[in-house]
Design a protein around this motif. Structure first.
Motif, short mmCIF file in Angstrom:
data_model
loop_
_atom_site.label_atom_id
_atom_site.label_comp_id
_atom_site.label_asym_id
_atom_site.label_seq_id
_atom_site.Cartn_x
_atom_site.Cartn_y
_atom_site.Cartn_z
N ILE A 151 33.66 27.29 -1.02
CA ILE A 151 34.19 27.22 0.34
C ILE A 151 34.86 28.54 0.68
N GLN A 152 34.32 29.27 1.63
CA GLN A 152 34.88 30.56 2.04
C GLN A 152 36.08 30.34 2.96
N GLN A 153 36.93 31.35 3.02
CA GLN A 153 38.12 31.27 3.89
C GLN A 153 38.14 32.44 4.87
N PRO A 154 38.64 32.26 6.11
CA PRO A 154 39.10 30.98 6.62
C PRO A 154 37.95 30.07 7.04
N SER A 155 38.15 28.79 6.82
CA SER A 155 37.23 27.77 7.32
C SER A 155 38.05 26.51 7.53
N TYR A 156 37.49 25.52 8.18
CA TYR A 156 38.25 24.31 8.45
C TYR A 156 37.48 23.09 7.96
N LEU A 157 38.11 22.34 7.09
CA LEU A 157 37.52 21.12 6.55
C LEU A 157 38.55 20.01 6.80
N ALA A 158 38.19 19.07 7.65
CA ALA A 158 39.15 18.00 7.96
C ALA A 158 39.57 17.28 6.68
N GLU A 159 40.80 16.84 6.65
CA GLU A 159 41.36 16.23 5.43
C GLU A 159 40.53 15.08 4.90
N ASP A 160 40.00 14.29 5.83
CA ASP A 160 39.28 13.09 5.40
C ASP A 160 37.77 13.29 5.34
N ALA A 161 37.32 14.54 5.48
CA ALA A 161 35.89 14.81 5.35
C ALA A 161 35.50 14.71 3.88
N LYS A 162 34.28 14.23 3.62
CA LYS A 162 33.83 14.09 2.23
C LYS A 162 32.69 15.05 2.00
N THR A 163 32.79 15.84 0.94
CA THR A 163 31.73 16.80 0.67
C THR A 163 31.22 16.63 -0.75
N LYS A 204 36.68 15.51 11.49
CA LYS A 204 37.25 14.29 10.88
C LYS A 204 36.18 13.25 10.56
N GLY A 205 36.31 12.67 9.40
CA GLY A 205 35.44 11.56 9.04
C GLY A 205 34.00 11.95 8.78
N SER A 206 33.73 13.24 8.64
CA SER A 206 32.35 13.66 8.38
C SER A 206 32.06 13.68 6.88
N THR A 207 30.76 13.55 6.56
CA THR A 207 30.33 13.48 5.18
C THR A 207 29.18 14.46 4.97
N ILE A 208 29.29 15.30 3.94
CA ILE A 208 28.23 16.26 3.64
C ILE A 208 27.74 15.98 2.22
N GLY A 209 26.43 15.91 2.03
CA GLY A 209 25.85 15.60 0.72
C GLY A 209 25.94 16.78 -0.25
N LYS A 210 25.26 16.63 -1.39
CA LYS A 210 25.34 17.68 -2.39
C LYS A 210 24.29 18.77 -2.15
N ASP A 211 24.58 19.94 -2.70
CA ASP A 211 23.65 21.08 -2.63
C ASP A 211 23.34 21.52 -1.20
N THR A 212 24.21 21.19 -0.29
CA THR A 212 23.98 21.60 1.10
C THR A 212 24.70 22.91 1.39
N TYR A 213 24.01 23.77 2.16
CA TYR A 213 24.50 25.11 2.47
C TYR A 213 24.82 25.18 3.95
N ILE A 214 26.07 25.38 4.26
CA ILE A 214 26.50 25.52 5.66
C ILE A 214 26.98 26.95 5.84
N ALA A 215 26.24 27.72 6.61
CA ALA A 215 26.52 29.15 6.76
C ALA A 215 27.81 29.38 7.54
N ALA A 216 28.08 30.62 7.86
CA ALA A 216 29.26 30.98 8.63
C ALA A 216 29.11 30.50 10.08
N HIS A 217 30.26 30.29 10.75
CA HIS A 217 30.27 30.02 12.20
C HIS A 217 29.56 28.76 12.62
N VAL A 218 29.49 27.78 11.74
CA VAL A 218 28.88 26.50 12.09
C VAL A 218 29.97 25.53 12.55
#
Lengths: 335, 335, 335
Positions: free
Chosen positions: C102-114, C128-142
């Motif tokens: 996880i690069q910084q700065p970035s924002y991950l809601a407290e209750d998000a599951k990754t 909030k309340g979002s879920t991301i599976g394994k091996d997923t790549y989320i680039a910058a500025h998403v």
């Protein structure tokens, strides 16, 4: 969130035919209705679903003559479509919690002025000399340039870019990644085949109650303003070129492009993937069917136009029909 | 910022007819001219405005024969349009203050190389092994991938995404939310109806002096490079597919799409909403009118093409005219 | 990275004709082949290049009858195009290094599951309340909204905006600045000429293995879901309106627009700049040629359609041919 059929009927000023105490917790299309949902019937084409639908309640027209007895409780109103729209709006009001506050990190220029109840999302920036009204929601990743003015109660979705000098009224919605105020496509051809860039010194002015779709682009004027008047609705991926004026309450569907300096009247409906030539004007209440190309000024109000170059749609449809018969016609003539 | 008519005349090498000491502070279209503004007359269609305009000064052609005496002071030049463009350019030079410096927060990879006078906006990122030339302005919210090269004196607007390996020359402008170097649409159909993804291992190369519009997309090559040659001007929402080559000084208007591996010649003018098929080539100096579809290779230079499938525009217009007369023609023939 | 011709032949199950020990370090199109590169011949149109190419190795069909002896070493396989695609895929696997963290700065809601091995780029946010599976790549500025679900092994490129409530399966790719889940274009006309906004309370559901192009837009449903089924490939700048359903393994080329509530079958191929009307359905395995307009439900499977309004492509081509002959035909008939 649950309501009884009676509560909903009261909200939309309808009368209940069936069990008014039944409980409703969601919405559905009539063909997908399930227990606990409410649906509506506006288009007679879907009437057959009325008698099979498992929805708990269905909103229908007061003057509908039933062919058999539906399973659902009915709520009878004058205009089912408007009543259902109202219901959705009320639901949205009840359930949406408007966030306020400035998230970090974000950038707010020292001399920017912001109104009460601003929400400014993470990674958003507001440039020098800009002014934001009250109750406006600016999501994450929005870029607002310098000397921009945005009114009250607007919603700006993520990734929107608003260039310097743009003016936006009250109650506007701009969807994600739309671009407002980019340079017009102005290049003067030179004798050697290259282009000289014509500076684009104007701006974009958007009046009250305008909605702009995702990834739409609205270019600034070369001089003066590109003008989107009050109540205009612009869909996704639409292109509005420099110095265009779009009249009040005109709706423009997705992927349509309007070329430079053209003036579209008010209360027009422009279909998707339409092209409108530059330096022309289109009269009020004109309807342009999808994929058409409007190449000349339209002076007469209230016409339906189709085809490229656009002509009255009835003529266009006749020509198309004739074209389909052409092989046979020519055979007959030649025999 | 104020200038006298005499000062402006000197700048654009014109001669003054009227009050050279009058003061100018803004620009206007001739039909909207107001005291203190300067305007121009290039298109004879607008000549009537010359005699009514309240602009303080108007730039006109030296050989224009006046029908009556205008209210405004005139500046006479050989080419009013070019003179006015020059004036706008000089004004922009005088008034624009180029910012420099790296804003925070932003991300600059450790091994990225940047030239003198870089501006890097808030929330922008420059990836590993990338190189940025001098005097280049990278606005807020820009994403520049790894091993990207950008030349001198470029302007990259907010929200632009530049994928890995892209090469951009000097003096280029890229407008907001444009995407450079996304994967080409390469999918090999399999026997079971699914698609296998063809890796896109090439890149995008953009030469000097190119301008790219807002929300435009330029895909990387499967192998080799998608190539945008010097001086090309690409408007908003244009799609350039993988392995396309666009020749020098060609202009492509909004919402046009060019399919994979096609080669467009130099000094072409491609109208808006045009579609160009894949694996074809278009000769130099071809003009394609708006909404046309070019389906085959165009070998002869300098043609004007129209319609779908595109043919010489004069034939297309003739066919359109004939089509409109068809109902009458057929009636006459049948009688 | 270098391989011998023999190693490559083994990988793609081909037989070598020539020097198997020669060294390969790159790929090239057959017409641009250079020493050290490997190319392929699939389209007979390019056969002449086979005999001139300076590529070190060329993949050809096992049953190809040579007209002369090529300079290159040949690798003979059953299907050269598939073999070359496989080679590109293997190369990409070998050379791409998947980053995690996880690069910084970035924002991950407290209750998000990754999930495991997440990459989250700078300036990206997950609500909030979002879920991301394994091996997923989320680039910058998403920007990922609230209550979003994204599966395993997805790649989300910079600038993508995913609205609240969107559901995305496994193995999906979304290219830069695409927008998923924006409001449908729903406005109810009122008696006074204004529009009332119809709340868009549904979402977007994207199944496994879907690819979405740069700057594409997919609107959420009014109620229920806009549905993109497994294996669908959507190109740049495509518009998918609210409540549309796109069937499995259908491919849609750039700048096409699909209007609201339309259902496209599976295994369809929709060309670029096509328009599809609302509230219709298109049968499985339909092919629609570029720039066509589909205005009515298509019931018969497996047709090729062209023109606006779309008809069987052979009829469309015949009509076009006839149209070109029309001037001559009419002259003959009139004489």
């Amino acid at each position: 969130m649950k309501f009884t059929v009676d509560q909903i009927a009261q909200l939309i000023q309808g009368t209940v035919d069936g069990d008014g105490s039944a409980s409703i917790s969601t919405f559905n299309k009539i063909e997908e209705g399930k227990t606990g949902s409410i649906s509506f019937l506006a288009n007679p084409k879907y009437e057959s679903y009325l008698y099979q639908s498992e929805a708990t309640a269905i909103i229908v027209a007061a003057d509908l003559v039933l062919k058999e007895k539906p399973l659902a409780t009915l709520i009878k109103v004058k205009d089912p479509y408007s009543a259902f729209t109202l219901l959705l709006q009320k639901y949205q009001e009840f359930t949406s919690v408007k966030e306020i506050g400035i998230q970090q990190p974000s950038y707010l220029a020292e001399d920017a002025k912001t109104g009460l109840n601003l929400y400014l999302g993470q990674f958003s920036s507001i440039g020098k000399g800009s002014t934001i009204g009250k109750d406006t929601y600016i999501a994450a990743h929005v870029t607002i340039g310098n000397k921009v003015s945005i009114g009250d109660n607007c919603v700006i979705y993520p990734g929107v870019v608003i260039y310097n000098d743009t003016v936006i009224g009250n109650n506007c919605t701009i969807h994600a990644n739309a671009v407002i105020g980019s340079d017009g496509f102005g290049f003067a051809p030179q004798a050697d085949g290259t282009f000289s860039t014509i500076p684009q010194l104007g701006n974009v002015v958007i009046e009250d109650g305008v909605s702009i779709g995702a990834n739409a682009t609205i270019d600034r004027a070369t001089m003066g303003s590109t003008l989107i008047k009050k109540g205009v609705k612009i869909d996704n991926l639409v292109q509005i070129a420099h110095n265009v004026e779009v009249g009040a309450n005109t709706a423009i569907a997705a992927q349509t492009g309007v070329s430079g300096s053209t003036k579209i009247g008010q209360n027009c409906l422009i279909g998707g993937q339409v092209g409108v030539a530059g330096h022309i004007s289109i009269a009020n209440k004109t309807i342009v069917t999808a994929q058409s190309g409007v190449t000349k000024t339209v002076r007469k109000e209230g016409q339906i136009l189709g085809g490229t170059p656009a002509s009255p749609n009835s003529e266009y449809l006749k020509r198309n029909a004739l074209l389909r018969q052409l092989p046979d016609l020519l055979k007959r003539l030649e025999s």
